[in-house]
Design an enzyme around this catalytic site. Sequence first.
Site, short mmCIF file in Angstrom:
data_model
loop_
_atom_site.label_atom_id
_atom_site.label_comp_id
_atom_site.label_asym_id
_atom_site.label_seq_id
_atom_site.Cartn_x
_atom_site.Cartn_y
_atom_site.Cartn_z
N LYS A 134 0.82 -1.21 0.00
CA LYS A 134 0.00 0.00 0.00
C LYS A 134 0.85 1.25 0.00
CE LYS A 134 -4.69 0.36 1.08
NZ LYS A 134 -5.75 0.45 2.06
N LYS B 269 -8.23 -5.51 -8.77
CA LYS B 269 -9.18 -5.47 -7.65
C LYS B 269 -10.00 -4.18 -7.74
CE LYS B 269 -9.42 -4.75 -2.74
NZ LYS B 269 -8.83 -4.54 -1.46
N LYS C 105 -11.28 2.18 -5.12
CA LYS C 105 -11.44 3.59 -5.48
C LYS C 105 -10.11 4.16 -5.97
CE LYS C 105 -12.68 7.95 -3.61
NZ LYS C 105 -11.46 8.48 -2.99
P1 TYM Z 1 -12.42 -0.86 3.72
O1 TYM Z 1 -13.26 0.33 3.86
O2 TYM Z 1 -11.16 -0.75 2.94
O3 TYM Z 1 -13.25 -2.05 3.08
C1 TYM Z 1 -14.56 -2.33 3.56
C2 TYM Z 1 -14.93 -3.78 3.31
O4 TYM Z 1 -15.06 -4.04 1.91
C3 TYM Z 1 -14.26 -5.16 1.55
N1 TYM Z 1 -13.78 -4.93 0.18
C4 TYM Z 1 -13.88 -5.80 -0.83
N2 TYM Z 1 -14.36 -7.04 -0.86
C5 TYM Z 1 -14.35 -7.69 -2.04
N3 TYM Z 1 -13.87 -7.17 -3.20
C6 TYM Z 1 -13.36 -5.91 -3.23
N4 TYM Z 1 -12.90 -5.41 -4.36
C7 TYM Z 1 -13.34 -5.17 -2.00
N5 TYM Z 1 -12.94 -3.92 -1.64
C8 TYM Z 1 -13.21 -3.80 -0.30
C9 TYM Z 1 -13.16 -5.21 2.60
O5 TYM Z 1 -12.68 -6.50 2.79
C10 TYM Z 1 -13.88 -4.74 3.84
O6 TYM Z 1 -14.53 -5.80 4.50
N6 TYM Z 1 -9.75 -2.49 7.54
C11 TYM Z 1 -11.17 -2.45 7.14
C12 TYM Z 1 -11.94 -1.43 7.96
C13 TYM Z 1 -12.01 -1.73 9.41
C14 TYM Z 1 -12.56 -2.87 10.02
C15 TYM Z 1 -12.42 -2.69 11.43
C16 TYM Z 1 -13.18 -4.03 9.55
C17 TYM Z 1 -11.55 -0.94 10.41
N7 TYM Z 1 -11.80 -1.50 11.64
C18 TYM Z 1 -12.87 -3.65 12.34
C19 TYM Z 1 -13.62 -4.96 10.45
C20 TYM Z 1 -13.48 -4.78 11.84
C21 TYM Z 1 -11.22 -2.13 5.63
O7 TYM Z 1 -10.44 -2.59 4.88
O8 TYM Z 1 -12.18 -1.32 5.20
#
Ligand code: TYM
Length: 330
Positions: A114, A198, A201
Amino acid sequence: MNKERIFSGMQPSGRFHLGNYMGALGNWVKLQHDYECIFSIVDLHALTSSYADTSQLQENIREMAIDWLSAGLDPEKNIIFVQSHVKEHAELAMLLGMITPLSWLERVPTYKDKIQNLSTQGKDLRTYGFLGYPVLMAADIILYKATRVPVGEDQSAHLELTREMVRRFNYIYNKEVFPEPQAVYSNAKGLPGIDGRKMSKSYDNTIPFGASPEEVEARIKMMITDPQRIKKIDKGNPDICIVYQFQKVFNTSEVEDIERKCRAGEIGCVQCKKILAEKMNVLLADIHLRREELSRKPNYIREVLEHGEKRARVIAEKNMAEIKAAMNVF
Ligand code: TYM
């Protein structure tokens, strides 16, 4: 009420997309009936990578709440709130930071990737906050003693680290304060973006969740199909076609027929894309309407988030007292 407790979160980092929906939110909507669910708009996590320009942050939080409600999350059944509004998240992240070996954070596979990916967009992620992303995430989950965490598979390394931190905390302070949380993955494998990478955004390859029918159609038109196929009668190879991957997810009833016709050169890419757009728009039309309706009710959205915050705080304060007692911090 003895239901298991779920915690999950999403970063309010811009327009929510179908990858997030298929990977996580769609699953939350199903799980809300069988579990006690806490869902957080994790604005502090968004700051770890978007600290330099916060002008859209409040707007993004509001939009995310609208996305969740229009997808069908019930604000009475679930606790829905903004992470930074419950200060215990930051407090626990600080305390967990004391017991987290640096090497654990440096070896998280997404960490170096990242930093490199986002530095091409002018973001410098060599910060203390970004390194600590998984610590804050662990704090989110264990603050509520959640046992299940519905996320996309890209989050598995973070979840594994959370479990390691639970074991370390319980071991050091010689008390079973936290349970080890398990991931709950949705069936859909990571949804690709319209360019095959993937869906994200940061790659500008998404289909936004609240997209209008015209927008959905335009994005599907841009999808890459089998490059060897020039004419409709050429035999196609669906295995390397993005449209086909979407048909598998959004058009389960016709996908086998489409695959056969594509391989035989009986259906062209233009028609295949048209069928997909129609299917996706049936699913998205209701959501689009609900979004528009909720966008006109900013007070309601604010009330939902305040209500969630109060309920989250009750649990957070109680558990925080226990955590601090275990650490002899008062
Ligand atoms: P974030 O906002 O990046 O992603 C939110 C959720 O969407 C899923 N996701 C996807 N799944 C399948 N295909 C894709 N292309 C794709 N893009 C995103 C991610 O797996 C996620 O479930 N770190 C977390 C945020 C977080 C969190 C937590 C989650 C912060 N604290 C506590 C669970 C528990 C995240 O990546 O969010």
